[in-house]
Write a protein that holds these residues in place. Structure first.
Motif, PDB file in Angstrom:
ATOM      1  N   LEU A   1      30.880  12.656 -44.793  1.00 60.28           N
ATOM      2  CA  LEU A   1      30.673  12.209 -43.087  1.00 60.28           C
ATOM      3  C   LEU A   1      31.692  11.548 -42.386  1.00 60.28           C
ATOM      4  CD1 LEU A   1      28.380  11.937 -40.836  1.00 60.28           C
ATOM      5  CD2 LEU A   1      27.982   9.770 -41.554  1.00 60.28           C
ATOM      6  N   TRP A   2      32.385  12.089 -41.567  1.00 59.20           N
ATOM      7  CA  TRP A   2      33.323  11.779 -41.008  1.00 59.20           C
ATOM      8  C   TRP A   2      33.005  11.160 -39.214  1.00 59.20           C
ATOM      9  CZ3 TRP A   2      33.232  16.253 -43.276  1.00 59.20           C
ATOM     10  CH2 TRP A   2      34.060  16.424 -44.604  1.00 59.20           C
ATOM     11  N   ARG A   3      33.600  10.001 -38.902  1.00 49.78           N
ATOM     12  CA  ARG A   3      33.484   9.595 -37.432  1.00 49.78           C
ATOM     13  C   ARG A   3      34.644  10.165 -36.890  1.00 49.78           C
ATOM     14  NH1 ARG A   3      36.153   5.701 -35.056  1.00 49.78           N
ATOM     15  NH2 ARG A   3      37.248   4.909 -36.868  1.00 49.78           N
ATOM     16  N   VAL A   4      34.360  10.260 -35.380  1.00 49.94           N
ATOM     17  CA  VAL A   4      35.295  11.154 -34.615  1.00 49.94           C
ATOM     18  C   VAL A   4      36.079   9.893 -33.793  1.00 49.94           C
ATOM     19  CG1 VAL A   4      35.991  12.357 -32.729  1.00 49.94           C
ATOM     20  CG2 VAL A   4      34.021  13.366 -34.524  1.00 49.94           C
ATOM     21  N   PRO A   5      37.194   9.667 -34.109  1.00 48.16           N
ATOM     22  CA  PRO A   5      37.639   8.430 -33.219  1.00 48.16           C
ATOM     23  C   PRO A   5      37.626   8.575 -31.879  1.00 48.16           C
ATOM     24  CG  PRO A   5      39.195   9.226 -35.152  1.00 48.16           C
ATOM     25  CD  PRO A   5      38.015   9.967 -34.805  1.00 48.16           C
ATOM     26  N   GLY A   6      37.239   7.155 -31.132  1.00 44.44           N
ATOM     27  CA  GLY A   6      37.101   7.499 -29.659  1.00 44.44           C
ATOM     28  C   GLY A   6      36.047   8.226 -29.147  1.00 44.44           C
ATOM     29  N   ARG A   7      35.034   8.525 -30.064  1.00 40.92           N
ATOM     30  CA  ARG A   7      33.814   9.138 -29.361  1.00 40.92           C
ATOM     31  C   ARG A   7      32.603   8.440 -30.126  1.00 40.92           C
ATOM     32  NH1 ARG A   7      34.828  13.649 -26.371  1.00 40.92           N
ATOM     33  NH2 ARG A   7      32.718  14.047 -26.709  1.00 40.92           N
ATOM     34  N   SER A   8      31.586   8.660 -29.564  1.00 42.78           N
ATOM     35  CA  SER A   8      30.072   8.038 -30.391  1.00 42.78           C
ATOM     36  C   SER A   8      29.765   9.702 -30.955  1.00 42.78           C
ATOM     37  CB  SER A   8      29.187   7.806 -29.326  1.00 42.78           C
ATOM     38  OG  SER A   8      28.050   7.493 -30.024  1.00 42.78           O
ATOM     39  N   ALA A   9      30.405  10.236 -31.865  1.00 45.49           N
ATOM     40  CA  ALA A   9      30.459  11.326 -32.654  1.00 45.49           C
ATOM     41  C   ALA A   9      30.730  11.346 -34.083  1.00 45.49           C
ATOM     42  CB  ALA A   9      31.366  12.541 -31.827  1.00 45.49           C
ATOM     43  N   ALA A  10      30.136  12.259 -34.893  1.00 45.57           N
ATOM     44  CA  ALA A  10      30.450  12.442 -36.170  1.00 45.57           C
ATOM     45  C   ALA A  10      30.444  13.814 -36.573  1.00 45.57           C
ATOM     46  CB  ALA A  10      29.509  11.623 -37.125  1.00 45.57           C
ATOM     47  N   ILE A  11      31.128  14.160 -38.051  1.00 48.73           N
ATOM     48  CA  ILE A  11      31.049  15.418 -38.206  1.00 48.73           C
ATOM     49  C   ILE A  11      30.569  15.302 -39.678  1.00 48.73           C
ATOM     50  CG2 ILE A  11      32.494  17.327 -39.036  1.00 48.73           C
ATOM     51  CD1 ILE A  11      34.377  16.720 -36.845  1.00 48.73           C
ATOM     52  N   GLY A  12      29.514  15.905 -40.248  1.00 51.42           N
ATOM     53  CA  GLY A  12      29.066  15.880 -41.731  1.00 51.42           C
ATOM     54  C   GLY A  12      28.992  17.187 -42.341  1.00 51.42           C
ATOM     55  N   LEU A  13      29.159  17.113 -43.535  1.00 54.34           N
ATOM     56  CA  LEU A  13      28.973  18.438 -44.579  1.00 54.34           C
ATOM     57  C   LEU A  13      27.650  18.177 -45.112  1.00 54.34           C
ATOM     58  CD1 LEU A  13      30.216  20.917 -45.782  1.00 54.34           C
ATOM     59  CD2 LEU A  13      31.127  19.226 -47.496  1.00 54.34           C
ATOM     60  N   TYR A  14      26.640  18.765 -44.918  1.00 58.46           N
ATOM     61  CA  TYR A  14      25.415  19.030 -45.663  1.00 58.46           C
ATOM     62  C   TYR A  14      25.331  20.147 -46.675  1.00 58.46           C
ATOM     63  CZ  TYR A  14      23.879  15.591 -41.853  1.00 58.46           C
ATOM     64  OH  TYR A  14      23.667  14.510 -41.089  1.00 58.46           O
ATOM     65  N   GLU A  15      24.658  19.824 -47.679  1.00 59.45           N
ATOM     66  CA  GLU A  15      23.974  20.885 -48.669  1.00 59.45           C
ATOM     67  C   GLU A  15      22.691  20.925 -48.812  1.00 59.45           C
ATOM     68  OE1 GLU A  15      25.517  22.605 -52.920  1.00 59.45           O
ATOM     69  OE2 GLU A  15      26.414  20.785 -52.300  1.00 59.45           O
ATOM     70  N   VAL A  16      22.227  21.983 -48.473  1.00 59.46           N
ATOM     71  CA  VAL A  16      20.526  21.951 -48.366  1.00 59.46           C
ATOM     72  C   VAL A  16      20.233  23.607 -48.995  1.00 59.46           C
ATOM     73  CG1 VAL A  16      19.928  20.393 -46.841  1.00 59.46           C
ATOM     74  CG2 VAL A  16      20.523  22.553 -45.975  1.00 59.46           C
ATOM     75  N   GLU A  17      19.036  23.879 -49.292  1.00 59.75           N
ATOM     76  CA  GLU A  17      18.375  24.968 -49.653  1.00 59.75           C
ATOM     77  C   GLU A  17      18.595  26.085 -48.689  1.00 59.75           C
ATOM     78  OE1 GLU A  17      14.675  24.626 -51.762  1.00 59.75           O
ATOM     79  OE2 GLU A  17      15.311  23.115 -52.704  1.00 59.75           O
ATOM     80  N   ASP A  18      18.012  25.413 -47.501  1.00 56.63           N
ATOM     81  CA  ASP A  18      18.110  26.580 -46.138  1.00 56.63           C
ATOM     82  C   ASP A  18      18.135  26.026 -44.938  1.00 56.63           C
ATOM     83  OD1 ASP A  18      15.456  25.774 -45.889  1.00 56.63           O
ATOM     84  OD2 ASP A  18      14.525  26.986 -47.426  1.00 56.63           O
ATOM     85  N   PRO A  19      18.268  26.701 -43.726  1.00 55.94           N
ATOM     86  CA  PRO A  19      18.362  26.096 -42.544  1.00 55.94           C
ATOM     87  C   PRO A  19      17.200  25.054 -42.041  1.00 55.94           C
ATOM     88  CG  PRO A  19      18.919  28.451 -42.476  1.00 55.94           C
ATOM     89  CD  PRO A  19      18.321  28.050 -43.811  1.00 55.94           C
ATOM     90  N   ALA A  20      15.792  25.612 -42.665  1.00 56.04           N
ATOM     91  CA  ALA A  20      14.723  24.733 -42.289  1.00 56.04           C
ATOM     92  C   ALA A  20      14.942  23.350 -42.877  1.00 56.04           C
ATOM     93  CB  ALA A  20      13.588  25.404 -42.750  1.00 56.04           C
ATOM     94  N   THR A  21      15.429  23.453 -44.100  1.00 57.14           N
ATOM     95  CA  THR A  21      15.600  21.964 -44.719  1.00 57.14           C
ATOM     96  C   THR A  21      16.683  21.123 -44.006  1.00 57.14           C
ATOM     97  OG1 THR A  21      15.055  22.830 -46.939  1.00 57.14           O
ATOM     98  CG2 THR A  21      15.938  20.996 -46.950  1.00 57.14           C
ATOM     99  N   LEU A  22      17.657  21.870 -43.482  1.00 59.79           N
ATOM    100  CA  LEU A  22      18.488  21.102 -42.684  1.00 59.79           C
ATOM    101  C   LEU A  22      17.993  20.372 -41.363  1.00 59.79           C
ATOM    102  CD1 LEU A  22      21.551  20.156 -42.037  1.00 59.79           C
ATOM    103  CD2 LEU A  22      21.793  22.439 -40.981  1.00 59.79           C
ATOM    104  N   HIS A  23      17.259  21.415 -40.742  1.00 50.76           N
ATOM    105  CA  HIS A  23      16.456  20.794 -39.520  1.00 50.76           C
ATOM    106  C   HIS A  23      15.593  19.689 -39.938  1.00 50.76           C
ATOM    107  CE1 HIS A  23      14.238  21.104 -35.745  1.00 50.76           C
ATOM    108  NE2 HIS A  23      13.259  21.100 -36.574  1.00 50.76           N
ATOM    109  N   ASP A  24      14.871  19.721 -40.950  1.00 55.62           N
ATOM    110  CA  ASP A  24      14.497  18.399 -41.397  1.00 55.62           C
ATOM    111  C   ASP A  24      15.015  17.153 -41.399  1.00 55.62           C
ATOM    112  OD1 ASP A  24      11.815  20.300 -41.206  1.00 55.62           O
ATOM    113  OD2 ASP A  24      11.767  20.445 -43.405  1.00 55.62           O
TER     114      ASP A  24
END
Length: 93
Positions: free
Chosen positions: A43-66
């Motif tokens: 997980l990375w914070r984006v400087p100067g913004r209320s934002a983040a970038i994350g690397l997720y690893e899951v079985e499928d898109p539905a699991t990511l949604h959850d």
């Protein structure tokens, strides 16, 4: 499957300070839980913004949604998801 997830977390301007603080605390706690479960890899914070970038690893898109809707601030988030694939680095398939 791996996904690169970009989130903007703009709480409404009229959000009371106590609600804002509790939301941020809950967000941190849930991120720790996702990390411990092996779902959130980085997980990375984006400087100067209320934002983040994350690397997720899951079985499928539905699991990511959850996982994403389990975040306390999800209803305010602007979320962009990109699926990732292994790069062959110049090798022929």
């Amino acid at each position: 499957m791996e996904f690169l997830v970009r989130t903007e977390n703009p709480l409404p301007n009229d959000t009371p300070g106590e609600v804002r603080d509790q939301s941020k605390k809950g967000e941190r706690e849930r991120a720790v839980g996702l990390r411990e479960a092996g779902v959130l890899k980085r997980l990375w914070r984006v400087p100067g913004r209320s934002a983040a970038i994350g690397l997720y690893e899951v079985e499928d898109p539905a699991t990511l949604h959850d996982a994403l809707v389990s975040l306390p601030m999800w209803k305010w988030m602007d979320i962009t998801v990109g699926a990732l694939a292994t790069h062959h680095q110049g090798k022929k398939p």
